[in-house]
Scaffold this active site. Structure first.
Site, PDB file in Angstrom:
ATOM      1  N   CYS A 294       3.318   1.879   0.996  1.00 41.75           N
ATOM      2  CA  CYS A 294       2.491   2.217  -0.147  1.00 41.75           C
ATOM      3  C   CYS A 294       1.393   3.233   0.119  1.00 41.75           C
ATOM      4  O   CYS A 294       0.887   3.358   1.207  1.00 41.75           O
ATOM      5  CB  CYS A 294       1.907   0.952  -0.733  1.00 41.75           C
ATOM      6  SG  CYS A 294       2.947   0.397  -2.065  1.00 41.75           S
TER       7      CYS A 294
ATOM      8  N   SER B  23      -1.128 -10.940  -0.541  1.00 47.53           N
ATOM      9  CA  SER B  23      -1.607 -10.573   0.787  1.00 47.53           C
ATOM     10  C   SER B  23      -3.064 -10.131   0.742  1.00 47.53           C
ATOM     11  O   SER B  23      -3.455  -9.346  -0.124  1.00 47.53           O
ATOM     12  CB  SER B  23      -0.735  -9.425   1.322  1.00 47.53           C
ATOM     13  OG  SER B  23      -1.175  -9.032   2.594  1.00 47.53           O
TER      14      SER B  23
ATOM     15  N   CYS C  73       7.308  -5.172  -5.007  1.00 50.86           N
ATOM     16  CA  CYS C  73       5.995  -5.107  -4.384  1.00 50.86           C
ATOM     17  C   CYS C  73       5.099  -4.325  -5.324  1.00 50.86           C
ATOM     18  O   CYS C  73       5.392  -3.172  -5.639  1.00 50.86           O
ATOM     19  CB  CYS C  73       6.120  -4.404  -3.026  1.00 50.86           C
ATOM     20  SG  CYS C  73       4.525  -4.131  -2.233  1.00 50.86           S
TER      21      CYS C  73
ATOM     22  N   CYS D  45      -8.229   1.728  -2.653  1.00 50.24           N
ATOM     23  CA  CYS D  45      -8.694   0.481  -2.037  1.00 50.24           C
ATOM     24  C   CYS D  45      -9.982   0.794  -1.295  1.00 50.24           C
ATOM     25  O   CYS D  45     -10.167   1.905  -0.806  1.00 50.24           O
ATOM     26  CB  CYS D  45      -7.629  -0.002  -1.047  1.00 50.24           C
ATOM     27  SG  CYS D  45      -8.032  -1.566  -0.231  1.00 50.24           S
TER      28      CYS D  45
ATOM     29  N   GLY E 162      -4.161  -1.560  -2.781  1.00 48.04           N
ATOM     30  CA  GLY E 162      -5.300  -2.367  -3.196  1.00 48.04           C
ATOM     31  C   GLY E 162      -5.423  -3.693  -2.478  1.00 48.04           C
ATOM     32  O   GLY E 162      -4.499  -4.149  -1.812  1.00 48.04           O
ATOM     33  N   GLU E 163      -6.596  -4.298  -2.629  1.00 51.00           N
ATOM     34  CA  GLU E 163      -6.857  -5.622  -2.069  1.00 51.00           C
ATOM     35  C   GLU E 163      -6.895  -6.603  -3.254  1.00 51.00           C
ATOM     36  O   GLU E 163      -7.854  -6.592  -4.044  1.00 51.00           O
ATOM     37  CB  GLU E 163      -8.189  -5.594  -1.299  1.00 51.00           C
ATOM     38  CG  GLU E 163      -8.775  -6.945  -0.933  1.00 51.00           C
ATOM     39  CD  GLU E 163      -7.802  -7.897  -0.228  1.00 51.00           C
ATOM     40  OE1 GLU E 163      -7.114  -7.490   0.713  1.00 51.00           O
ATOM     41  OE2 GLU E 163      -7.735  -9.070  -0.659  1.00 51.00           O
TER      42      GLU E 163
ATOM     43  N   CYS F  90      -3.872   2.454   7.112  1.00 51.27           N
ATOM     44  CA  CYS F  90      -3.313   2.308   5.766  1.00 51.27           C
ATOM     45  C   CYS F  90      -3.540   3.550   4.913  1.00 51.27           C
ATOM     46  O   CYS F  90      -4.648   4.085   4.851  1.00 51.27           O
ATOM     47  CB  CYS F  90      -3.943   1.085   5.090  1.00 51.27           C
ATOM     48  SG  CYS F  90      -3.327   0.830   3.419  1.00 51.27           S
TER      49      CYS F  90
ATOM     50  N   SER G  99      -3.677 -10.645   6.519  1.00 51.20           N
ATOM     51  CA  SER G  99      -3.506  -9.506   7.424  1.00 51.20           C
ATOM     52  C   SER G  99      -4.437  -9.668   8.611  1.00 51.20           C
ATOM     53  O   SER G  99      -5.651  -9.523   8.478  1.00 51.20           O
ATOM     54  CB  SER G  99      -3.819  -8.208   6.690  1.00 51.20           C
ATOM     55  OG  SER G  99      -2.927  -8.057   5.627  1.00 51.20           O
ATOM     56  N   LEU G 100      -3.854  -9.997   9.753  1.00 55.47           N
ATOM     57  CA  LEU G 100      -4.683 -10.207  10.952  1.00 55.47           C
ATOM     58  C   LEU G 100      -4.801  -8.912  11.756  1.00 55.47           C
ATOM     59  O   LEU G 100      -5.872  -8.407  11.990  1.00 55.47           O
ATOM     60  CB  LEU G 100      -4.042 -11.265  11.843  1.00 55.47           C
ATOM     61  CG  LEU G 100      -4.444 -12.709  11.686  1.00 55.47           C
ATOM     62  CD1 LEU G 100      -3.767 -13.550  12.754  1.00 55.47           C
ATOM     63  CD2 LEU G 100      -5.962 -12.886  11.775  1.00 55.47           C
ATOM     64  N   HIS G 101      -3.668  -8.438  12.235  1.00 54.56           N
ATOM     65  CA  HIS G 101      -3.550  -7.165  12.975  1.00 54.56           C
ATOM     66  C   HIS G 101      -4.266  -7.114  14.328  1.00 54.56           C
ATOM     67  O   HIS G 101      -4.151  -6.130  15.064  1.00 54.56           O
ATOM     68  CB  HIS G 101      -3.977  -5.969  12.113  1.00 54.56           C
ATOM     69  CG  HIS G 101      -3.240  -5.876  10.808  1.00 54.56           C
ATOM     70  ND1 HIS G 101      -1.898  -6.125  10.693  1.00 54.56           N
ATOM     71  CD2 HIS G 101      -3.665  -5.589   9.544  1.00 54.56           C
ATOM     72  CE1 HIS G 101      -1.526  -5.975   9.424  1.00 54.56           C
ATOM     73  NE2 HIS G 101      -2.570  -5.659   8.714  1.00 54.56           N
TER      74      HIS G 101
ATOM     75  N   GLU H 116       1.767   2.778  -7.089  1.00 53.16           N
ATOM     76  CA  GLU H 116       3.117   2.691  -6.548  1.00 53.16           C
ATOM     77  C   GLU H 116       3.633   1.257  -6.575  1.00 53.16           C
ATOM     78  O   GLU H 116       2.871   0.308  -6.422  1.00 53.16           O
ATOM     79  CB  GLU H 116       3.101   3.183  -5.093  1.00 53.16           C
ATOM     80  CG  GLU H 116       2.751   4.659  -5.016  1.00 53.16           C
ATOM     81  CD  GLU H 116       2.591   5.155  -3.589  1.00 53.16           C
ATOM     82  OE1 GLU H 116       3.277   4.646  -2.692  1.00 53.16           O
ATOM     83  OE2 GLU H 116       1.766   6.066  -3.403  1.00 53.16           O
TER      84      GLU H 116
ATOM     85  N   CYS I 173      -8.904  -0.008   6.002  1.00 45.52           N
ATOM     86  CA  CYS I 173      -8.113  -0.237   7.221  1.00 45.52           C
ATOM     87  C   CYS I 173      -7.606   1.101   7.776  1.00 45.52           C
ATOM     88  O   CYS I 173      -7.117   1.951   7.032  1.00 45.52           O
ATOM     89  CB  CYS I 173      -6.937  -1.166   6.918  1.00 45.52           C
ATOM     90  SG  CYS I 173      -7.464  -2.790   6.348  1.00 45.52           S
TER      91      CYS I 173
ATOM     92  N   ASN J  33       3.826   1.672  10.195  1.00 49.19           N
ATOM     93  CA  ASN J  33       4.410   2.842   9.564  1.00 49.19           C
ATOM     94  C   ASN J  33       3.433   3.980   9.761  1.00 49.19           C
ATOM     95  O   ASN J  33       2.354   3.956   9.183  1.00 49.19           O
ATOM     96  CB  ASN J  33       4.481   2.537   8.062  1.00 49.19           C
ATOM     97  CG  ASN J  33       5.787   2.900   7.507  1.00 49.19           C
ATOM     98  OD1 ASN J  33       6.302   3.992   7.742  1.00 49.19           O
ATOM     99  ND2 ASN J  33       6.341   1.982   6.749  1.00 49.19           N
TER     100      ASN J  33
HETATM  101  N1  SAH Z   1      -4.962  -5.486   0.893  1.00 51.51           N
HETATM  102  C1  SAH Z   1      -3.910  -6.405   1.215  1.00 51.51           C
HETATM  103  C2  SAH Z   1      -2.534  -5.857   0.870  1.00 51.51           C
HETATM  104  C3  SAH Z   1      -2.242  -4.640   1.666  1.00 51.51           C
HETATM  105  S1  SAH Z   1      -0.627  -4.070   1.954  1.00 51.51           S
HETATM  106  C4  SAH Z   1      -3.981  -6.761   2.694  1.00 51.51           C
HETATM  107  O1  SAH Z   1      -4.736  -6.138   3.406  1.00 51.51           O
HETATM  108  O2  SAH Z   1      -3.285  -7.674   3.114  1.00 51.51           O
HETATM  109  C5  SAH Z   1       0.278  -5.304   2.763  1.00 51.51           C
HETATM  110  C6  SAH Z   1       0.326  -5.260   4.281  1.00 51.51           C
HETATM  111  O3  SAH Z   1       0.716  -3.984   4.797  1.00 51.51           O
HETATM  112  C7  SAH Z   1      -1.020  -5.571   4.898  1.00 51.51           C
HETATM  113  O4  SAH Z   1      -0.825  -6.477   5.942  1.00 51.51           O
HETATM  114  C8  SAH Z   1      -1.454  -4.238   5.423  1.00 51.51           C
HETATM  115  O5  SAH Z   1      -2.397  -4.360   6.456  1.00 51.51           O
HETATM  116  C9  SAH Z   1      -0.135  -3.658   5.870  1.00 51.51           C
HETATM  117  N2  SAH Z   1      -0.131  -2.207   6.077  1.00 51.51           N
HETATM  118  C10 SAH Z   1      -0.883  -1.264   5.481  1.00 51.51           C
HETATM  119  N3  SAH Z   1      -0.595  -0.039   5.960  1.00 51.51           N
HETATM  120  C11 SAH Z   1       0.378  -0.209   6.877  1.00 51.51           C
HETATM  121  C12 SAH Z   1       1.091   0.678   7.734  1.00 51.51           C
HETATM  122  N4  SAH Z   1       0.857   1.988   7.721  1.00 51.51           N
HETATM  123  N5  SAH Z   1       2.022   0.140   8.552  1.00 51.51           N
HETATM  124  C13 SAH Z   1       2.262  -1.190   8.559  1.00 51.51           C
HETATM  125  N6  SAH Z   1       1.621  -2.067   7.792  1.00 51.51           N
HETATM  126  C14 SAH Z   1       0.675  -1.589   6.954  1.00 51.51           C
END
Ligand code: SAH
Length: 344
Positions: free
Chosen positions: A334, A191, A105, A112, A159-160, A119, A214-216, A92, A116, A290
């Protein structure tokens, strides 16, 4: 034998390739230029002699990509693509219109393996990594389909990127070429979920791209609950790598933090995050999560987002933005289209 993937090659590599197959060096440059004029078959590169075209058809290929789906948002013109790859897989991409230009994007892998919890791209694990050509093709196809130029690229799709390090680096060099797509490094963001060893490799490249991390979560305990990579690298190891990255490149890091209601969005979480980022060259990008089908994660309430932002911005003076949602009517985050297609 696998055919040579010419779209993944730099001009100088195409020149060496031309010499290897007994041709003059300048033919390599002609092939390169033909590719970026939109050739999808060697025979369309009209300044090549027929004998060379025949040779190329035997040993090399111009990889293709098909548009399987294209959804256009009625709200803001965002376009979501599902692109088919030569081996039947799909990825995508999302085309977004911003004031500062059109941003695409792109995906770097099919699936992946980072796992996470929130995701959609990682649900069925990693299928395979993308070739440099397959990352470029997402841009070329999006430009063709929309009739508009892409000026910014973010590696934030499926993907990462740092788990496909070599191909991603090659892609960055290709997309940057003046005679190719000519997209400047400062118009590219990458990212990562925080693969520390690869962040150090990237720091050594000293590229002017924006690195997003990506911290979260602001504690190891919480991060481990939602991001398996946190079991491999602790937050202190990750933040030390971020500091090394900033020192080596002089670039500010953008930290991503998905706000999940009741999971990581309390004022206490905001204080912990503020303390973690304070004093660092940092930007904070809050993304209201999301929700995906399989998990009942919910977006944070408006008030919680506001309170969170107040703390990080005003108490800790960290430049903070809340990601605006684009393409709300077309499932523009995505992994969801591919999951629908492949029944994942
Ligand atoms: N693998 C990379 C790129 C991932 S996508 C990474 O982890 O950074 C880009 C961002 O979207 C990342 O910060 C990822 O954690 C976040 N992301 C993934 N799924 C999500 C969701 N359902 N809602 C909000 N952010 C999301």
């Amino acid at each position: 034998m696998a055919k040579i993937d010419v779209l993944s090659m730099l001009p100088e590599e195409l020149e060496s390739f031309a010499l290897e197959i007994g041709e003059k060096k300048f033919r390599g440059k002609q092939i390169f230029e033909g590719l970026y004029r939109g050739a999808t078959e060697f025979s369309q590169i009209t300044n090549l002699p027929k004998s060379l075209i025949a040779k190329l058809e035997e040993t090399a290929e111009i990889r293709g990509m098909t548009t399987e789906r294209m959804l256009v948002s009625k709200l803001d013109g965002t376009v979501k693509f599902l692109f088919g790859l030569q081996d039947g897989e799909a990825v995508e991409s999302v085309f977004m219109r911003y004031k500062h230009g059109n941003t695409l994007c792109i995906s770097t892998q099919v699936g992946c393996r980072m796992g996470c919890a929130f995701c959609a791209s990682t649900k069925a694990g990693l299928k395979r990594s993308l070739l440099p050509s397959e990352m470029l093709l997402q841009i070329l196809c999006a430009q063709r389909e929309t009739g508009e130029a892409v000026s910014n690229v973010v590696l934030m799709g499926m993907g990462e990127p740092l788990d496909n390090y070599v191909n991603v680096l090659k892609f960055l060099r290709l997309v940057n070429l003046e005679k190719g797509l000519n997209i400047g490094m400062r118009h590219i963001s990458l990212s990562t979920c925080g693969l520390v060893n690869r962040m150090d490799d990237l720091a050594r490249e000293n590229l002017q791209i924006t690195l997003s991390v990506s911290l979260h979560a602001a504690t190891d305990e919480k991060r481990k609950e939602i991001m398996p990579v946190a079991r491999k690298y602790s937050l202190s190891e990750l933040m030390a790598a971020c500091d090394r990255y900033t020192k080596a490149t002089g670039r500010r890091i953008s930290y991503e933090y998905a706000l999940i209601s009741g999971v990581n969005d309390t004022p206490e979480d905001a204080h912990l995050l503020g303390k973690l980022l304070k004093g660092r060259l940092a930007h904070l990008n809050l993304i209201p999560v999301n929700p995906i089908k399989e998990r009942d994660f919910k977006k944070s309430e408006k008030e919680a987002i506001k309170a969170f932002t107040d703390i990080t911005e005003n108490t800790y003076k960290i430049s903070t933005t809340v990601r605006r949602k684009l393409g709300g009517d077309i499932d523009a985050s995505c992994g969801q289209l591919r999951a629908q297609r492949d029944g994942l």
